[in-house]
Design a protein around this motif. Structure first.
Motif, PDB file in Angstrom:
ATOM      1  N   GLN A   1      17.204  -5.195   5.791  1.00 32.37           N
ATOM      2  CA  GLN A   1      17.316  -5.726   4.437  1.00 32.37           C
ATOM      3  C   GLN A   1      15.935  -6.078   3.885  1.00 32.37           C
ATOM      4  O   GLN A   1      15.617  -5.788   2.728  1.00 32.37           O
ATOM      5  CB  GLN A   1      18.189  -6.985   4.430  1.00 32.37           C
ATOM      6  N   ARG A   2      15.119  -6.696   4.718  1.00 32.18           N
ATOM      7  CA  ARG A   2      13.771  -7.069   4.298  1.00 32.18           C
ATOM      8  C   ARG A   2      12.927  -5.825   4.016  1.00 32.18           C
ATOM      9  O   ARG A   2      12.123  -5.816   3.081  1.00 32.18           O
ATOM     10  CB  ARG A   2      13.108  -7.929   5.377  1.00 32.18           C
ATOM     11  N   LYS A   3      13.106  -4.806   4.821  1.00 31.09           N
ATOM     12  CA  LYS A   3      12.340  -3.575   4.625  1.00 31.09           C
ATOM     13  C   LYS A   3      12.706  -2.929   3.292  1.00 31.09           C
ATOM     14  O   LYS A   3      11.825  -2.446   2.554  1.00 31.09           O
ATOM     15  CB  LYS A   3      12.595  -2.611   5.786  1.00 31.09           C
ATOM     16  N   GLN A   4      13.986  -2.915   2.966  1.00 32.50           N
ATOM     17  CA  GLN A   4      14.419  -2.361   1.679  1.00 32.50           C
ATOM     18  C   GLN A   4      13.853  -3.190   0.523  1.00 32.50           C
ATOM     19  O   GLN A   4      13.466  -2.640  -0.518  1.00 32.50           O
ATOM     20  CB  GLN A   4      15.943  -2.329   1.615  1.00 32.50           C
ATOM     21  N   PHE A   5      13.799  -4.510   0.717  1.00 30.91           N
ATOM     22  CA  PHE A   5      13.223  -5.394  -0.299  1.00 30.91           C
ATOM     23  C   PHE A   5      11.745  -5.076  -0.494  1.00 30.91           C
ATOM     24  O   PHE A   5      11.253  -5.013  -1.635  1.00 30.91           O
ATOM     25  CB  PHE A   5      13.403  -6.852   0.118  1.00 30.91           C
ATOM     26  N   GLN A   6      11.029  -4.847   0.603  1.00 35.56           N
ATOM     27  CA  GLN A   6       9.615  -4.478   0.517  1.00 35.56           C
ATOM     28  C   GLN A   6       9.439  -3.213  -0.328  1.00 35.56           C
ATOM     29  O   GLN A   6       8.579  -3.148  -1.216  1.00 35.56           O
ATOM     30  CB  GLN A   6       9.053  -4.249   1.924  1.00 35.56           C
ATOM     31  N   GLU A   7      10.262  -2.227  -0.060  1.00 38.37           N
ATOM     32  CA  GLU A   7      10.154  -0.959  -0.773  1.00 38.37           C
ATOM     33  C   GLU A   7      10.486  -1.130  -2.254  1.00 38.37           C
ATOM     34  O   GLU A   7       9.840  -0.532  -3.126  1.00 38.37           O
ATOM     35  CB  GLU A   7      11.078   0.071  -0.121  1.00 38.37           C
ATOM     36  N   GLU A   8      11.502  -1.964  -2.539  1.00 35.54           N
ATOM     37  CA  GLU A   8      11.898  -2.207  -3.924  1.00 35.54           C
ATOM     38  C   GLU A   8      10.766  -2.889  -4.702  1.00 35.54           C
ATOM     39  O   GLU A   8      10.434  -2.481  -5.829  1.00 35.54           O
ATOM     40  CB  GLU A   8      13.146  -3.104  -3.942  1.00 35.54           C
ATOM     41  N   VAL A   9      10.175  -3.902  -4.109  1.00 37.96           N
ATOM     42  CA  VAL A   9       9.115  -4.636  -4.788  1.00 37.96           C
ATOM     43  C   VAL A   9       7.870  -3.768  -4.965  1.00 37.96           C
ATOM     44  O   VAL A   9       7.256  -3.751  -6.034  1.00 37.96           O
ATOM     45  CB  VAL A   9       8.772  -5.938  -4.024  1.00 37.96           C
ATOM     46  N   LYS A  10       7.506  -3.023  -3.937  1.00 33.70           N
ATOM     47  CA  LYS A  10       6.329  -2.149  -4.045  1.00 33.70           C
ATOM     48  C   LYS A  10       6.500  -1.111  -5.149  1.00 33.70           C
ATOM     49  O   LYS A  10       5.545  -0.757  -5.831  1.00 33.70           O
ATOM     50  CB  LYS A  10       6.074  -1.458  -2.708  1.00 33.70           C
ATOM     51  N   SER A  11       7.733  -0.654  -5.337  1.00 37.57           N
ATOM     52  CA  SER A  11       7.972   0.344  -6.398  1.00 37.57           C
ATOM     53  C   SER A  11       7.790  -0.249  -7.770  1.00 37.57           C
ATOM     54  O   SER A  11       7.635   0.481  -8.762  1.00 37.57           O
ATOM     55  CB  SER A  11       9.394   0.916  -6.254  1.00 37.57           C
ATOM     56  N   ARG A  12       7.815  -1.599  -7.872  1.00 39.73           N
ATOM     57  CA  ARG A  12       7.693  -2.267  -9.166  1.00 39.73           C
ATOM     58  C   ARG A  12       6.250  -2.682  -9.463  1.00 39.73           C
ATOM     59  O   ARG A  12       5.966  -3.118 -10.579  1.00 39.73           O
ATOM     60  CB  ARG A  12       8.594  -3.497  -9.217  1.00 39.73           C
ATOM     61  N   LEU A  13       5.407  -2.604  -8.468  1.00 37.85           N
ATOM     62  CA  LEU A  13       4.016  -2.973  -8.694  1.00 37.85           C
ATOM     63  C   LEU A  13       3.369  -1.979  -9.634  1.00 37.85           C
ATOM     64  O   LEU A  13       3.381  -0.772  -9.400  1.00 37.85           O
ATOM     65  CB  LEU A  13       3.254  -3.027  -7.363  1.00 37.85           C
ATOM     66  N   ASP A  14       2.792  -2.493 -10.694  1.00 35.15           N
ATOM     67  CA  ASP A  14       2.307  -1.634 -11.781  1.00 35.15           C
ATOM     68  C   ASP A  14       0.809  -1.377 -11.657  1.00 35.15           C
ATOM     69  O   ASP A  14       0.015  -1.772 -12.515  1.00 35.15           O
ATOM     70  CB  ASP A  14       2.633  -2.282 -13.122  1.00 35.15           C
ATOM     71  N   TYR A  15       0.410  -0.742 -10.538  1.00 35.66           N
ATOM     72  CA  TYR A  15      -1.009  -0.367 -10.382  1.00 35.66           C
ATOM     73  C   TYR A  15      -1.132   0.718  -9.344  1.00 35.66           C
ATOM     74  O   TYR A  15      -0.193   1.025  -8.641  1.00 35.66           O
ATOM     75  CB  TYR A  15      -1.859  -1.605  -9.987  1.00 35.66           C
TER      76      TYR A  15
END
Length: 326
Positions: A312-326
């Motif tokens: 679950q944490r790994k999926q959260f990491q991937e979700e958040v990284k996809s939202r980083l705008d840089y």
């Protein structure tokens, strides 16, 4: 006088502390119970109060001044120190303050309850609103929050503990946790300026569930200001988010629905901070520092946090990284 002491330590020390308090206070003490460390619940013939010891007088004075300022600012969701109008209580190298006792509700504050999560962040936001005006008055007394320094220290301690941690947790998992920490730190350091541009406030610094207290009347209080510092309110909110995410099953969409937290989710710095595995590193370090790692009762929750929630944490990491705008 009958001394009724409920404690978990040295009888001689407690008996002497009881006698000292009895001689210094103008009330008759009926009972004293150790709650933790240098914190006691004291019951007199008329009332109850919390007795708390501090390692130096300056720390006690800051706590007394801050809680008084907080109340004067209009924030009445916390305790007050009683004014003794005399020299501070000093016993065995500690300075003691008398704190208002708040009788707690039978239903304790719980991050696992949706309404409590909402009320907790609402209270924390109100705390920030009130303490923002106090920052100039405490500029020379409180440290500025330095999350990168704190997180680097925590990560380094965790890395040193790896030989013992890997006895219980697969090495591949701990290596990935350190990768998350490194990625979060590197990007947070680069981006944190955007958070520090916000008007500073006085931060609580420890938004664990036990520092939210529901009174017998149902009013929610924020307690324990030992770790107060100054900085962007986002830093407290980052910690709050980290505390509640396990109860949201690490779903980013659930985080977006929480008022006062969701306004920070457009910030890349805040998103980078969300990636830091603060709870896992903190709990392993604490466990190994206390040398209780072999006790099954102590091990079970941290192993579940590390291994059971890993995907679950790994999926959260991937979700958040996809939202980083840089």
């Amino acid at each position: 006088m009958n001394i009724n002491i409920k404690r978990g330590g040295d009888d001689y020390f407690f008996n002497r502390l009881f006698s000292y308090l009895s001689s210094e206070l103008e009330v008759e003490i009926k009972e004293m119970t150790q709650l933790r460390g240098n914190v006691y619940l004291v019951e007199t013939v008329k009332t109850r109060f919390i007795l708390k010891g501090y390692s130096d007088l300056r720390k006690l004075k800051i706590q007394q001044a801050f809680t008084s300022s907080l109340r004067k600012s209009g924030f009445d969701h916390s305790y007050r120190f009683y004014n003794q109008n005399k020299d501070p209580l000093q016993f065995h190298g500690s300075y003691y303050g008398l704190i208002e006792y708040i009788d707690h509700h039978e239903k304790r504050f719980d991050y696992g309850v949706h309404s409590d999560r909402e009320k907790g962040v609402e209270l924390l936001n109100g705390f920030h609103d009130h303490t923002s005006v106090l920052v100039p008055s405490y500029a020379g007394m409180l440290p500025k929050t330095d999350l990168p320094r704190k997180w680097t220290h925590r990560k380094n301690e965790f890395a040193k503990n790896l030989p013992r941690i890997n006895y219980y947790v697969n090495k591949a998992i701990t290596e990935e946790l350190l990768e998350w920490a490194d990625f979060s730190l590197a990007n947070f350091v680069k981006l944190k300026g955007e958070l520090e541009n916000n008007a500073p406030t006085i931060l609580h610094g420890d938004v664990a569930h036990h520092n939210f207290l529901r009174s017998k009347e149902g009013k929610l209080y924020l307690i324990d200001f030992d770790l107060i510092s100054s900085g962007s309110p986002a830093f407290d909110m980052l910690q709050y988010a980290n505390r509640i995410l396990p109860f949201l099953d690490w779903q980013f969409e659930s985080l977006k629905k929480i008022n006062h937290l969701n306004k920070w989710l457009d910030s890349d710095a805040f998103l980078a901070g969300l990636l830091y595995p603060a709870d896992i590193l903190r709990e392993w370090n604490r466990l190994l520092r206390n040398r209780t790692q072999t006790h099954p009762y102590s091990l079970a929750p941290i192993i579940e946090m590390t291994v059971g929630q890993f995907q679950q944490r790994k999926q959260f990491q991937e979700e958040v990284k996809s939202r980083l705008d840089y």
